[in-house]
Design a protein around this motif. Structure first.
Motif, PDB file in Angstrom:
ATOM      1  N   VAL A   6       0.764  -1.132   0.108  1.00 16.50           N
ATOM      2  CA  VAL A   6      -0.085   0.032   0.036  1.00 16.50           C
ATOM      3  C   VAL A   6       0.939   1.207  -0.005  1.00 16.50           C
ATOM      4  N   ASP A   7       0.523   2.292  -0.868  1.00 15.05           N
ATOM      5  CA  ASP A   7       1.289   3.520  -0.758  1.00 15.05           C
ATOM      6  C   ASP A   7       1.032   4.304   0.613  1.00 15.05           C
ATOM      7  N   LEU A   8       1.719   4.182   1.616  1.00 12.82           N
ATOM      8  CA  LEU A   8       1.190   4.565   3.020  1.00 12.82           C
ATOM      9  C   LEU A   8       1.580   6.014   3.053  1.00 12.82           C
ATOM     10  N   HIS A   9       2.572   6.457   1.998  1.00 16.27           N
ATOM     11  CA  HIS A   9       2.762   8.046   2.054  1.00 16.27           C
ATOM     12  C   HIS A   9       1.406   8.812   1.699  1.00 16.27           C
ATOM     13  N   ALA A  48       4.001  -3.458  -6.383  1.00 16.72           N
ATOM     14  CA  ALA A  48       2.802  -4.180  -6.149  1.00 16.72           C
ATOM     15  C   ALA A  48       1.949  -4.668  -7.075  1.00 16.72           C
ATOM     16  N   LEU A  49       1.581  -3.269  -7.661  1.00 13.85           N
ATOM     17  CA  LEU A  49       0.268  -3.580  -8.715  1.00 13.85           C
ATOM     18  C   LEU A  49       1.069  -4.159  -9.796  1.00 13.85           C
ATOM     19  N   SER A  50       2.337  -4.347 -10.268  1.00 19.02           N
ATOM     20  CA  SER A  50       2.730  -5.121 -11.413  1.00 19.02           C
ATOM     21  C   SER A  50       2.862  -6.549 -10.863  1.00 19.02           C
ATOM     22  N   THR A  51       3.378  -6.849  -9.693  1.00 17.14           N
ATOM     23  CA  THR A  51       3.392  -8.185  -8.999  1.00 17.14           C
ATOM     24  C   THR A  51       1.919  -8.784  -9.143  1.00 17.14           C
ATOM     25  N   MET A  52       0.945  -8.201  -8.613  1.00 18.27           N
ATOM     26  CA  MET A  52      -0.364  -8.570  -8.800  1.00 18.27           C
ATOM     27  C   MET A  52      -0.947  -8.783 -10.193  1.00 18.27           C
ATOM     28  N   VAL A  53      -0.781  -7.990 -10.910  1.00 20.11           N
ATOM     29  CA  VAL A  53      -0.980  -8.143 -12.364  1.00 20.11           C
ATOM     30  C   VAL A  53      -0.358  -9.487 -12.986  1.00 20.11           C
ATOM     31  N   GLY A  54       0.751  -9.419 -12.687  1.00 19.04           N
ATOM     32  CA  GLY A  54       1.539 -10.830 -13.036  1.00 19.04           C
ATOM     33  C   GLY A  54       0.832 -12.011 -12.690  1.00 19.04           C
ATOM     34  N   GLU A  55       0.552 -12.178 -11.122  1.00 14.72           N
ATOM     35  CA  GLU A  55      -0.355 -13.325 -10.657  1.00 14.72           C
ATOM     36  C   GLU A  55      -1.470 -13.328 -11.369  1.00 14.72           C
ATOM     37  N   ALA A  56      -2.301 -12.353 -11.664  1.00 15.79           N
ATOM     38  CA  ALA A  56      -3.559 -12.550 -12.243  1.00 15.79           C
ATOM     39  C   ALA A  56      -3.355 -13.064 -13.527  1.00 15.79           C
TER      40      ALA A  56
END
Ligand SMILES: O=C(O)CCC(=O)C(=O)O
Ligand SMILES: [Fe+2]
Length: 267
Positions: A6-9, A48-56
């Protein structure tokens, strides 16, 4: 771990009672109260977004295609709903899946609870708790209501043409002539349609049980991929077998094994 997802900033939500975290929750809660839809663009860290897209994308080949003309909780108008898209169940997410980690992070449940101002639990469903939906060219999810108290979606990949999320606030609810409003929506005459330009990595929280919403047909080549994170007011909620069969073509993790064995035998 969660800071790499998550982008916590942008969204300092580790503490939602004070400072920046509190401001985020207040702004989201206001949006949710006014329209029933609140969006947090750029919620995910880009990696994280690209890792999630990779898994999907790795799982997309095993998506179960569902096509139906009426959902279990559609509007009173029989023209709703045509739906066709692919779905991958929660049990197919890897143990180290970032999407699984995000869903299983208590901080996200607390954030959603604070925004909708209602106690919620992650569901205990082995298949439906956190799912992936795939909209290929021609796929859509027609106008419908959800049965959940609150729906949480995370857009992983937007379509390049069509595949838009559209939402009509307060289509039904206290003191509203739902039938008239529903007909206007289905006639393409909705008065207060919201059609946000959602970008990949946006978390959306909406009261889909009071607002007709849809995903318009994907007319482009790029697959639209969205994760759906499910919560319920009651603890240990499990969806019924009809839902399992409709979206995944199976009712339990062991059925999947059984199906793939019989599939192998047929080859
Ligand atoms: O794909 C989306 O953005 C919304 C999905 C949805 O409304 C649903 O699955 O009920
Ligand atoms: Fe929905």
């Amino acid at each position: 771990m969660i800071q790499s997802i998550v982008d916590l900033h942008r969204y300092p939500i580790l503490d939602t009672q004070a400072g920046g975290g509190r401001s985020v929750v207040e702004a989201c809660h206001r949006q949710f109260r006014e329209t029933g839809l609140c969006m947090l663009p750029g919620f995910l860290q880009p990696e994280a977004l690209s890792t999630m897209v990779g898994e999907a994308q790795r799982l997309s080949g095993e998506a179960h295609i569902t096509e139906q003309y009426r959902g279990s909780d559609t509007s009173t108008d029989p023209r709703a709903t045509h739906a066709k898209f692919g779905a991958v169940a929660y049990d197919r997410l890897a143990d180290d899946s970032l999407l699984r980690a995000l869903y299983e992070w208590d901080g996200l449940t607390s954030l959603v609870e604070a925004i909708v101002n209602q106690p919620l639990n992650r569901t205990s469903d082995p298949l439906v708790s956190c799912t992936l939906s795939y909209f290929s060219q021609g796929d859509e999810l027609g106008w419908h209501y959800d049965s959940n108290e609150a729906t949480v979606s995370l857009l992983l990949q937007a379509a390049d043409e069509g595949g838009a999320f559209e939402f009509v606030p307060r289509t039904r609810g206290h003191g509203v002539d739902a039938k008239e409003r529903e007909q206007a929506v289905l006639d393409g005459q909705a008065e207060h349609l919201i059609s946000p330009d959602l970008t990949a990595g946006t978390l959306s929280i909406f009261n889909g049980n009071q607002a007709l919403h849809r995903v318009s047909p994907n007319t482009g080549k790029r697959q639209r991929i969205v994760a759906l994170l499910n919560y319920a007011a009651e603890a240990d909620y499990v969806f019924n077998e009809q839902v399992h069969m409709r979206f995944f073509g199976r009712t339990s993790p062991s059925m999947r094994l059984f199906n793939s064995v019989s599939f192998v035998n047929k080859c």
